[in-house]
Design an enzyme around this catalytic site. Structure first.
Site: not given
Ligand SMILES: Cc1cc2nc3c(=O)[nH]c(=O)nc-3n(C[C@H](O)[C@H](O)[C@H](O)COP(=O)(O)OP(=O)(O)OC[C@H]3O[C@@H](n4cnc5c(N)ncnc54)[C@H](O)[C@@H]3O)c2cc1C
Ligand SMILES: Cc1cc2nc3c(=O)[nH]c(=O)nc-3n(C[C@H](O)[C@H](O)[C@H](O)COP(=O)(O)O)c2cc1C
Ligand code: SF4
Ligand code: SF4
Ligand code: SF4
Lengths: 413, 407
Positions: A139, A354, A381, A384
């Site tokens: 915790c 892009c 990559c 998009c």
């Protein structure tokens, strides 16, 4: 209609389904736990019980949530410590629950400042009828530094506490890990050496969710101040999955109870595929109630049917081997995006992302408002793909990088 | 313009937009929407499943409660039922429950899910007269309980008004095919082209079967006396049935007049407009404030370009020229049209099958007509909508099960 057996055996205990409440206010008293069992959960990790002389004094308010656009609970921050009820009340609730729900799994979460306390608490919850013990070593907002995540980053202390607990009980023991650490494996190993039978991961992540801009105070505000405290919910799922993967590679086959941001059956399946046998949930129950169990179970049953398995245990950890070090990944090819012009609504989001965030490879036809991909510039990559609001962009042609061996057809893209 | 007629008017959700709509749902406690679905389809439950990405579970909730789930998704007057009490209205507008249901049932169809299962055989046979939504739902419920079911239908295709009444752009026939096929796959035998009372007697059925369910609907078109023998006049349901059967390829007039103000009037007027008729005028006796057609139908008709004149009743006809008088004002209207569509209601022929009728409704509460005969659908008391037909079909099936001792 599909009905599958969701039961699992974990550390020698039979769960009718893998879904448990994780230790927190969602399983804080007899009435809550009874309702939760009635609604179909497989088990409960009762709110962490501390020693009789450790007084809990909570702040008000005690929560905050991270919001993004229209989604109100991306992540959740809490400042709660452990059970507010007295030790005697908690033990009597455990006794009643076990008596009224003998076939449901009851796990007692405990925490103490000294070995003597750990051993004594283990003995008390065992006598009260718990099926399993979870040691809360994690915790992040305890007012005593002899307890909580400060302990959970210290392998020697964890080991000693596990040994103490094992002196007080012969029940299976789970050690609950803190994610506020670079590498969880040494602590988990120390716990197992100390006698723990399995690992629960993760507890909450130290955080500040938001700051009040006019008052210049973090949220929630408690008499003009705030504190760093634990973060949970959907946003922590990626962090939890990463720790679980690392545990399974660092300690092959280690039994894990997976926790952190589970909301849907898909989240649950991900935890299972990465090595969790049981699953624990708090934040989504706080937001939506115990009823989320309906879709967790039904969704997972349909998933089992799709996968053609009759036991969840067949799925535990099967994705572990597909996560490998970055240096071992195949870097010889790239995948161009494929733009479906029929689905495209001409918003131009792919073009902007892009250009400003990738490689200026989307060509924008201003007249027609249509994007296309310039393969000379595109690096594959797939930014998009992720930004398109209508899912018009998907994986397209695969090409080898210049001078690399191999053929695109062989690649599992 | 048959292309427009053949395409569903309302666009479907995508995987992305369905999550946006599901996220608008407040996931209410004791949800008002679920309390007000006549068929007990439990929208709150299936919207929650969508919210938690359990699409198969959502389909299960719909299908288990409503064998006409894909139909109701499209034609339910949701503004009167589930969406009426929707809590989201307190913020902006109700959740599009019909749209979400359509997404889920389309998904169910796309992946070929089979949800309903035949119950263990009871060795008892039930005859159902009429393959409209009431008959089909009753068949589904009886089959899941393990009864054998034969459905007798006088038309050459099953579906009742779903097939012949509600226009293609709202209720595509391929969806009706899918719903009917699901019930056939469950084990129903559908005997087409057999009219009970003509091709086969009611007494014979009563003898051959353990129970008979009459679900013949209210389908015989009414004609206003003044139009008897008028070559320009055609009943709305006849026109709609022809348009649907011929996929919109019907002879069209230059000007059309529709008389009536219910759903069939709106459907006939919109169909004419969608098919390319220049001028479509709809004249109704009722005034718009207490209009019978659902708001959505009225809006669709107006958006399609139908002229609606309210408060006028026909008083005389001379060939293709109809004279109307205002019900309250001293005002007269003359309209000349090449086609006069009469949407002045339908009546039931269930009396011919030995049922005690009170106009178009049975003369008793509940579903048991005496002996081993039961009734369901539009001929029984209560709303005359598809979802009510589903509810009555389910309840009548339960009544039959109880009558036969549940064994
Ligand atoms: C134009 C139009 C639009 C509508 N739009 C909507 C809408 O948008 N939403 C909505 O909820 N409701 C709508 N309705 C109402 C809805 O279609 C009915 O409430 C519903 O179809 C009634 O179902 P049913 O099963 O009782 O009867 P029906 O659908 O009428 O089916 C009865 C079947 O029994 C057959 N049959 C009759 N007599 C015999 C016999 N002697 N032997 C064998 N077979 C027989 C008939 O051929 C028919 O197929 C519309 C109705 C019409 C006419
Ligand atoms: C309000 C709150 C209180 C919590 N209290 C405890 C606790 O007493 N003991 C414990 O081991 N974990 C506690 N946790 C951590 C949860 O059990 C869980 O590990 C964490 O929230 C991640 O899971 P989740 O994303 O499903 O919420 C608490 C979490 C929250 C949100
Ligand atoms: S959630 Fe309940 S306990 Fe908490 S502040 Fe609101 S009313 Fe009080
Ligand atoms: S982001 Fe998607 S919809 Fe928008 S222009 Fe690009 S491909 Fe088209
Ligand atoms: S009433 Fe409306 S907001 Fe509430 S659960 Fe039903 S659809 Fe959702």
């Amino acid at each position: 209609m599909v009905r599958k057996d969701l039961s699992v055996d974990f550390l020698g205990v039979h769960f009718e389904n893998p879904f448990c409440l994780s230790s927190s206010p969602v399983g804080n008293c007899y009435d809550m736990c009874a309702k939760c069992y009635d609604e179909g959960w497989g088990g409960i990790v009762f709110k962490t019980i501390g020693p009789a002389d450790f007084l809990i004094d909570e702040v008000s308010p005690r929560f905050d949530a991270l919001q993004k656009e229209g989604t109100p609970f991306v992540g959740f921050k809490n400042m709660e410590q452990i059970a507010e009820h007295s030790l005697e009340e908690n033990l009597s609730d455990l006794r009643r629950l076990k008596k009224d729900y003998p076939n449901k799994v009851l796990i007692a979460s405990i925490m103490g400042p000294t070995e003597k306390d750990w051993e004594e608490l283990a003995r008390l919850v065992t006598e009260a009828g718990a099926d399993m013990i979870e040691m809360n070593l994690s915790c992040p907002q305890m007012t005593s530094h002899a307890m909580g995540s400060d302990v959970g980053t210290n392998p020697e202390l964890c080991k000693a506490y596990c040994q103490a607990v094992k002196r007080g009980t012969d029940l299976p023991v789970l050690a609950k890990m803190t994610p506020n650490i670079t590498d969880m494996v040494p602590v988990a190993k120390a716990c197992l050496e100390g006698g723990a039978d399995g690992i629960s991961a993760i507890n909450t992540i130290k955080s500040i969710c938001n700051v009040d801009l006019n008052r210049k105070i973090g949220l929630p505000i408690i008499n003009g101040k705030s504190s760093i405290s634990g973060y949970s919910g959907k946003a922590v799922k990626p962090v939890a999955l990463r720790f679980i993967q690392q545990l399974r590679t660092g300690i092959p086959g280690v039994p894990i109870s997976g926790i952190g941001g589970i909301e849907t059956w898909e989240d649950a399946a991900e935890f299972i595929l990465l090595g969790s046998t049981t699953l624990q949930i708090t934040t989504s129950v706080m937001q939506y109630g115990y009823r989320i169990i309906d879709d967790l179970k039904s969704g997972l049953e349909y998933y089992m049917e799709e996968q053609g398995v009759d036991s969840l245990e067949e799925l535990v950890g099967v994705a572990n081997e597909n996560l490998i070090p970055a240096e071992d990944l195949d870097r010889d090819y790239k995948v161009f995006p494929h733009i479906d012009q029929d689905k495209c609504i001409g918003c131009g989001r792919c073009y902007i992302s892009c250009y400003d965030g990738a490689h200026q490879a989307i060509v924008w036809d201003e007249e027609e408002r249509k994007p296309s991909c310039d393969e000379d510039k595109c690096v594959g990559c797939h930014l998009c793909v992720l930004v398109c609001p209508v899912g018009a962009i998907s994986k397209g042609k695969v090409v080898m990088k210049p001078g690399r061996e191999g053929s695109p057809e062989e690649k599992a893209i | 313009m048959t292309q427009e007629y053949m395409k569903e008017m309302k666009p479907a959700y995508t995987m992305i937009t369905i999550m946006e709509e599901a996220e608008r749902c407040l996931l209410c406690h004791d949800a008002p929407c679920s309390q007000s679905c006549p068929a007990g389809t439990d929208p709150a439950r299936f919207i929650r499943s969508v919210r938690f990405r359990n699409f198969k579970g959502a389909a299960e909730t719909i299908r288990m409660n409503n064998a006409m789930g894909s139909v109701c998704a499209r034609v339910c007057p949701t503004e009167r039922y589930c969406e009426y009490g929707c809590s989201r209205t307190g913020i902006d507008k109700p959740i599009d429950i019909g749209g979400i249901q359509r997404f889920v049932t389309d998904f169910e169809e796309r992946i070929g899910m089979v949800i309903l299962e035949k119950g263990p055989a009871k060795g008892k046979k039930i005859a159902i007269i009429g393959s409209g939504p009431a008959g089909l739902q009753a068949a589904a419920t009886l089959l899941t309980k393990g009864y054998d079911v034969d459905i007798y239908e006088k038309n050459d295709k099953a579906g009742g008004f779903l097939r012949t009444g509600i226009p293609e752009y709202r209720m595509p026939n391929h969806i009706v095919d899918v719903e009917v096929k699901r019930i056939e796959d469950l084990g129903a035998k559908i005997i087409l082209g057999k009219e009970i009372g003509k091709d086969l007697s009611m007494d014979q059925l009563k003898k051959d079967y353990d129970a008979v369910l009459v679900a013949v609907g209210v389908g015989k078109p009414n004609i206003l006396d003044m139009f008897n023998g008028n070559e320009y006049a055609v009943p709305a349901v006849t026109f709609l049935a022809e348009a649907k059967a011929k996929e919109g390829k019907v002879d069209l007039p230059d000007n059309a007049l529709v008389i009536g103000g219910g759903d069939s009037a709106m459907d006939a007027a919109t169909t004419l407009k969608v098919l390319g008729v220049q001028n479509v005028t709809c004249v109704t006796r009722k005034e718009l404030v207490d209009f019978r057609a659902s708001k959505e139908e009225l809006e669709t008709a107006r958006a399609a370009g139908v002229t609606i004149v309210d408060g006028y009743a026909p008083s005389a006809v001379d060939g293709k020229v109809v004279t109307f008088k205002h019900r309250k004002l001293n005002s007269e209207l003359k309209i000349e049209a090449d086609l006069i569509v009469l949407a002045v209601g339908q009546s039931s022929e269930a009396g011919g099958l030995g049922l005690t009728m009170n106009k178009n409704e049975v003369g008793f509460e509940g579903y048991h007509a005496g002996d081993n005969v039961f009734a369901a659908g539009d001929i029984t008391l209560g709303d005359k909508t598809v979802v009510y037909a589903v509810r009555k079909g389910k309840e009548a099936a339960e009544a039959i099960d109880e009558y036969l001792g549940g064994k």
